[in-house]
Design an enzyme around this catalytic site. Structure first.
Site, PDB file in Angstrom:
ATOM      1  N   ASP A  30     -60.129 -63.524 -71.592  1.00 35.42           N
ATOM      2  CA  ASP A  30     -60.617 -64.131 -72.842  1.00 35.42           C
ATOM      3  C   ASP A  30     -59.492 -64.866 -73.572  1.00 35.42           C
ATOM      4  O   ASP A  30     -58.323 -64.498 -73.441  1.00 35.42           O
ATOM      5  CB  ASP A  30     -61.205 -63.017 -73.732  1.00 35.42           C
ATOM      6  CG  ASP A  30     -62.118 -63.575 -74.816  1.00 35.42           C
ATOM      7  OD1 ASP A  30     -62.466 -64.774 -74.763  1.00 35.42           O
ATOM      8  OD2 ASP A  30     -62.477 -62.808 -75.731  1.00 35.42           O
ATOM      9  N   GLY A  33     -60.308 -70.686 -75.183  1.00 32.07           N
ATOM     10  CA  GLY A  33     -60.668 -71.616 -76.258  1.00 32.07           C
ATOM     11  C   GLY A  33     -59.619 -71.613 -77.358  1.00 32.07           C
ATOM     12  O   GLY A  33     -59.166 -72.675 -77.816  1.00 32.07           O
ATOM     13  N   ARG A  43     -61.409 -77.351 -75.442  1.00 31.45           N
ATOM     14  CA  ARG A  43     -61.674 -76.022 -74.863  1.00 31.45           C
ATOM     15  C   ARG A  43     -61.619 -76.075 -73.332  1.00 31.45           C
ATOM     16  O   ARG A  43     -61.193 -75.128 -72.680  1.00 31.45           O
ATOM     17  CB  ARG A  43     -63.059 -75.515 -75.325  1.00 31.45           C
ATOM     18  CG  ARG A  43     -63.146 -75.216 -76.815  1.00 31.45           C
ATOM     19  CD  ARG A  43     -64.523 -74.665 -77.171  1.00 31.45           C
ATOM     20  NE  ARG A  43     -64.837 -73.478 -76.385  1.00 31.45           N
ATOM     21  CZ  ARG A  43     -64.455 -72.238 -76.690  1.00 31.45           C
ATOM     22  NH1 ARG A  43     -63.770 -72.025 -77.796  1.00 31.45           N
ATOM     23  NH2 ARG A  43     -64.780 -71.226 -75.920  1.00 31.45           N
ATOM     24  N   HIS A  47     -59.784 -73.780 -70.398  1.00 31.01           N
ATOM     25  CA  HIS A  47     -60.373 -73.145 -69.202  1.00 31.01           C
ATOM     26  C   HIS A  47     -59.615 -73.547 -67.941  1.00 31.01           C
ATOM     27  O   HIS A  47     -59.409 -72.737 -67.041  1.00 31.01           O
ATOM     28  CB  HIS A  47     -61.856 -73.522 -69.077  1.00 31.01           C
ATOM     29  CG  HIS A  47     -62.704 -72.977 -70.193  1.00 31.01           C
ATOM     30  ND1 HIS A  47     -62.620 -71.678 -70.616  1.00 31.01           N
ATOM     31  CD2 HIS A  47     -63.646 -73.561 -70.973  1.00 31.01           C
ATOM     32  CE1 HIS A  47     -63.476 -71.481 -71.618  1.00 31.01           C
ATOM     33  NE2 HIS A  47     -64.108 -72.610 -71.849  1.00 31.01           N
ATOM     34  N   SER A  75     -70.126 -64.771 -68.156  1.00 29.64           N
ATOM     35  CA  SER A  75     -71.079 -63.684 -68.390  1.00 29.64           C
ATOM     36  C   SER A  75     -72.505 -64.225 -68.456  1.00 29.64           C
ATOM     37  O   SER A  75     -72.705 -65.435 -68.663  1.00 29.64           O
ATOM     38  CB  SER A  75     -70.739 -62.968 -69.708  1.00 29.64           C
ATOM     39  OG  SER A  75     -71.047 -63.803 -70.808  1.00 29.64           O
ATOM     40  N   TRP A  79     -74.237 -68.517 -70.952  1.00 32.32           N
ATOM     41  CA  TRP A  79     -75.165 -69.670 -70.859  1.00 32.32           C
ATOM     42  C   TRP A  79     -75.491 -70.202 -72.245  1.00 32.32           C
ATOM     43  O   TRP A  79     -75.931 -71.346 -72.394  1.00 32.32           O
ATOM     44  CB  TRP A  79     -76.471 -69.276 -70.160  1.00 32.32           C
ATOM     45  CG  TRP A  79     -76.314 -68.887 -68.715  1.00 32.32           C
ATOM     46  CD1 TRP A  79     -76.413 -67.626 -68.208  1.00 32.32           C
ATOM     47  CD2 TRP A  79     -76.059 -69.742 -67.596  1.00 32.32           C
ATOM     48  NE1 TRP A  79     -76.223 -67.636 -66.842  1.00 32.32           N
ATOM     49  CE2 TRP A  79     -76.011 -68.920 -66.438  1.00 32.32           C
ATOM     50  CE3 TRP A  79     -75.869 -71.122 -67.446  1.00 32.32           C
ATOM     51  CZ2 TRP A  79     -75.777 -69.437 -65.157  1.00 32.32           C
ATOM     52  CZ3 TRP A  79     -75.624 -71.629 -66.172  1.00 32.32           C
ATOM     53  CH2 TRP A  79     -75.589 -70.796 -65.056  1.00 32.32           C
ATOM     54  N   LEU A 141     -56.134 -57.087 -51.016  1.00 37.23           N
ATOM     55  CA  LEU A 141     -56.945 -56.890 -52.219  1.00 37.23           C
ATOM     56  C   LEU A 141     -58.270 -57.653 -52.132  1.00 37.23           C
ATOM     57  O   LEU A 141     -58.337 -58.703 -51.504  1.00 37.23           O
ATOM     58  CB  LEU A 141     -56.110 -57.391 -53.395  1.00 37.23           C
ATOM     59  CG  LEU A 141     -56.681 -57.746 -54.744  1.00 37.23           C
ATOM     60  CD1 LEU A 141     -55.589 -57.516 -55.798  1.00 37.23           C
ATOM     61  CD2 LEU A 141     -57.158 -59.173 -54.848  1.00 37.23           C
ATOM     62  N   ARG A 200     -63.582 -55.277 -77.383  1.00 39.57           N
ATOM     63  CA  ARG A 200     -64.921 -54.945 -76.896  1.00 39.57           C
ATOM     64  C   ARG A 200     -64.966 -55.263 -75.414  1.00 39.57           C
ATOM     65  O   ARG A 200     -64.105 -55.980 -74.900  1.00 39.57           O
ATOM     66  CB  ARG A 200     -65.991 -55.735 -77.672  1.00 39.57           C
ATOM     67  CG  ARG A 200     -65.764 -57.230 -77.700  1.00 39.57           C
ATOM     68  CD  ARG A 200     -66.884 -57.952 -78.467  1.00 39.57           C
ATOM     69  NE  ARG A 200     -66.620 -59.373 -78.570  1.00 39.57           N
ATOM     70  CZ  ARG A 200     -66.021 -59.965 -79.608  1.00 39.57           C
ATOM     71  NH1 ARG A 200     -65.642 -59.243 -80.639  1.00 39.57           N
ATOM     72  NH2 ARG A 200     -65.800 -61.270 -79.605  1.00 39.57           N
ATOM     73  N   GLU A 213     -59.811 -46.755 -68.057  1.00 39.89           N
ATOM     74  CA  GLU A 213     -58.823 -46.792 -69.133  1.00 39.89           C
ATOM     75  C   GLU A 213     -58.849 -48.215 -69.689  1.00 39.89           C
ATOM     76  O   GLU A 213     -58.796 -49.184 -68.927  1.00 39.89           O
ATOM     77  CB  GLU A 213     -57.416 -46.468 -68.595  1.00 39.89           C
ATOM     78  CG  GLU A 213     -57.259 -45.037 -68.113  1.00 39.89           C
ATOM     79  CD  GLU A 213     -57.449 -44.015 -69.231  1.00 39.89           C
ATOM     80  OE1 GLU A 213     -57.175 -44.342 -70.396  1.00 39.89           O
ATOM     81  OE2 GLU A 213     -57.875 -42.883 -68.918  1.00 39.89           O
TER      82      GLU A 213
HETATM   83  C1  IPE Z   1     -66.412 -62.402 -72.269  1.00 40.92           C
HETATM   84  O1  IPE Z   1     -65.827 -63.343 -73.094  1.00 40.92           O
HETATM   85  C2  IPE Z   1     -66.855 -63.035 -71.003  1.00 40.92           C
HETATM   86  C3  IPE Z   1     -65.818 -63.587 -70.170  1.00 40.92           C
HETATM   87  C4  IPE Z   1     -64.517 -63.476 -70.332  1.00 40.92           C
HETATM   88  C5  IPE Z   1     -66.298 -64.314 -69.034  1.00 40.92           C
HETATM   89  P1  IPE Z   1     -66.612 -63.972 -74.337  1.00 40.92           P
HETATM   90  O2  IPE Z   1     -65.613 -64.770 -75.090  1.00 40.92           O
HETATM   91  O3  IPE Z   1     -67.820 -64.680 -73.878  1.00 40.92           O
HETATM   92  O4  IPE Z   1     -67.035 -62.662 -75.124  1.00 40.92           O
HETATM   93  P2  IPE Z   1     -67.631 -62.401 -76.578  1.00 40.92           P
HETATM   94  O5  IPE Z   1     -68.988 -63.004 -76.615  1.00 40.92           O
HETATM   95  O6  IPE Z   1     -66.705 -63.027 -77.551  1.00 40.92           O
HETATM   96  O7  IPE Z   1     -67.671 -60.921 -76.690  1.00 40.92           O
HETATM   97  C1  IPE Z   2     -62.792 -66.935 -71.931  1.00 45.64           C
HETATM   98  O1  IPE Z   2     -62.280 -67.744 -72.926  1.00 45.64           O
HETATM   99  C2  IPE Z   2     -63.487 -67.743 -70.858  1.00 45.64           C
HETATM  100  C3  IPE Z   2     -64.937 -67.562 -70.822  1.00 45.64           C
HETATM  101  C4  IPE Z   2     -65.627 -66.752 -71.558  1.00 45.64           C
HETATM  102  C5  IPE Z   2     -65.643 -68.378 -69.869  1.00 45.64           C
HETATM  103  P1  IPE Z   2     -63.159 -68.178 -74.180  1.00 45.64           P
HETATM  104  O2  IPE Z   2     -63.754 -69.515 -73.897  1.00 45.64           O
HETATM  105  O3  IPE Z   2     -64.114 -67.118 -74.556  1.00 45.64           O
HETATM  106  O4  IPE Z   2     -62.034 -68.326 -75.281  1.00 45.64           O
HETATM  107  P2  IPE Z   2     -62.158 -68.023 -76.829  1.00 45.64           P
HETATM  108  O5  IPE Z   2     -62.671 -66.626 -76.977  1.00 45.64           O
HETATM  109  O6  IPE Z   2     -63.096 -69.031 -77.381  1.00 45.64           O
HETATM  110  O7  IPE Z   2     -60.755 -68.191 -77.338  1.00 45.64           O
HETATM  111 MG    MG Z   3     -64.046 -65.587 -75.884  1.00 39.95          MG
END
Ligand code: IPE
Ligand code: IPE
Ligand code: MG
Length: 253
Positions: A30, A33, A43, A47, A75, A79, A141, A200, A213
């Site tokens: 995560d 962005g 953004r 990625h 996830s 979408w 792995l 989370r 863990e």
């Molecule tokens: C969780 O990240 C999913 C992935 C890393 C693929 P999100 O950025 O989508 O999660 P939430 O919605 O903020 O919890």
């Molecule tokens: C995680 O980075 C990648 C995916 C969920 C696909 P985010 O795109 O959620 O990045 P933030 O949370 O906006 O910084």
């Molecule tokens: Mg995120």
């Protein structure tokens, strides 16, 4: 600066107990962005940078003897993002699978896709299948790429399979559910890492993560590297995994 980093890496590596390497690490990648935003970039650039990070982490985990790494890349909830971002992510995922195939194979890694594959573009599933088949006998792995993955969806899908196979209520056991998850041979997640400071698990590995863990770091995914993985591993090795027991019982073993 590079020298400091190398010194830090070497000293962390020395602290690591090779006998206590987690068999399965799950990573919620995560913060792409926010990484991009803080640099005034799009953004999508975040990625792209995040996808580059995967190589370092997978290679290092493989060298350390980790058997499974599950990477949460998209996830079932993702979408809901703007369609432009969803399409860019799907293009990136497809490009990643194709681009990294030969290098992963050369490193002896296995490759698996986890998620609701029937809702993905057939081309992504096809490319993933090519990688899975190519690498299926590799000794290293297993890279488990979680795309259109949801922990609840995985359990729902397992229940559907069980019902379709004709099982009765009194035959339902935890073992039976585990045996009907995506890739049932994958073990429980020992260590679940989330980058970017969010605390989370966002529907990742619900079943296999029941006793994980948890390790949360403020580092954004595009800045996560082998040194950060070492920190997570050391934190893990300092935990006492009691599985419901008490310390004194564990000391006996
Ligand atoms: C969780 O990240 C999913 C992935 C890393 C693929 P999100 O950025 O989508 O999660 P939430 O919605 O903020 O919890
Ligand atoms: C995680 O980075 C990648 C995916 C969920 C696909 P985010 O795109 O959620 O990045 P933030 O949370 O906006 O910084
Ligand atoms: Mg995120």
């Amino acid at each position: 600066m590079t020298e400091n980093r190398e010194t830090l890496r070497a000293s962390l590596l020395k602290e690591l107990d090779p006998a206590k390497i987690p068999a399965h690490i799950g990573i919620i990648m995560d913060g792409n962005g926010r990484w991009a935003k803080s640099r005034g970039k799009s953004r999508i650039r975040g990625h792209q940078e995040g996808a580059r990070r995967v190589k370092t982490v997978v290679r290092f985990a493989n060298d350390l003897g980790v058997k499974h790494i599950s990477l949460y890349a998209f996830s079932v909830e993702n979408w809901a993002r703007p369609s432009f971002e969803v399409s860019a992510l799907m293009r990136l995922i497809r490009a990643y699978i194709i681009r990294e195939r030969n290098d992963l194979h050369a490193e002896g890694v296995k490759f698996r896709l986890l998620g609701r594959l029937e809702e993905l573009a057939p081309e992504i599933v096809r490319q993933a299948q090519i990688s899975t088949e190519l690498m299926q006998n590799n000794p290293g792995l297993s890279l488990n790429l979680c795309i259109n993955y949801g922990g609840r969806a995985e359990i729902v899908d397992a229940v559907k399979k069980i019902i379709n196979k004709g099982y009765k209520a009194d035959q339902i056991t935890e073992e039976l559910i585990a045996a009907n998850l995506y890739w049932p041979e994958l073990p429980d997640v020992d260590l679940m890492v989330r980058t970017s400071g969010e605390m989370r698990t966002s529907n990742f590995h619900l079943w296999r993560g029941a006793y994980s863990e948890l390790y949360f770091t403020p580092v954004l995914w595009p800045d996560f590297d082998d040194v950060e993985l070492l920190k997570a591993l050391l934190a893990y090795q300092n935990r006492e995994r009691r599985f419901g027991m008490i310390s004194e019982q564990l000391a006996k073993n």
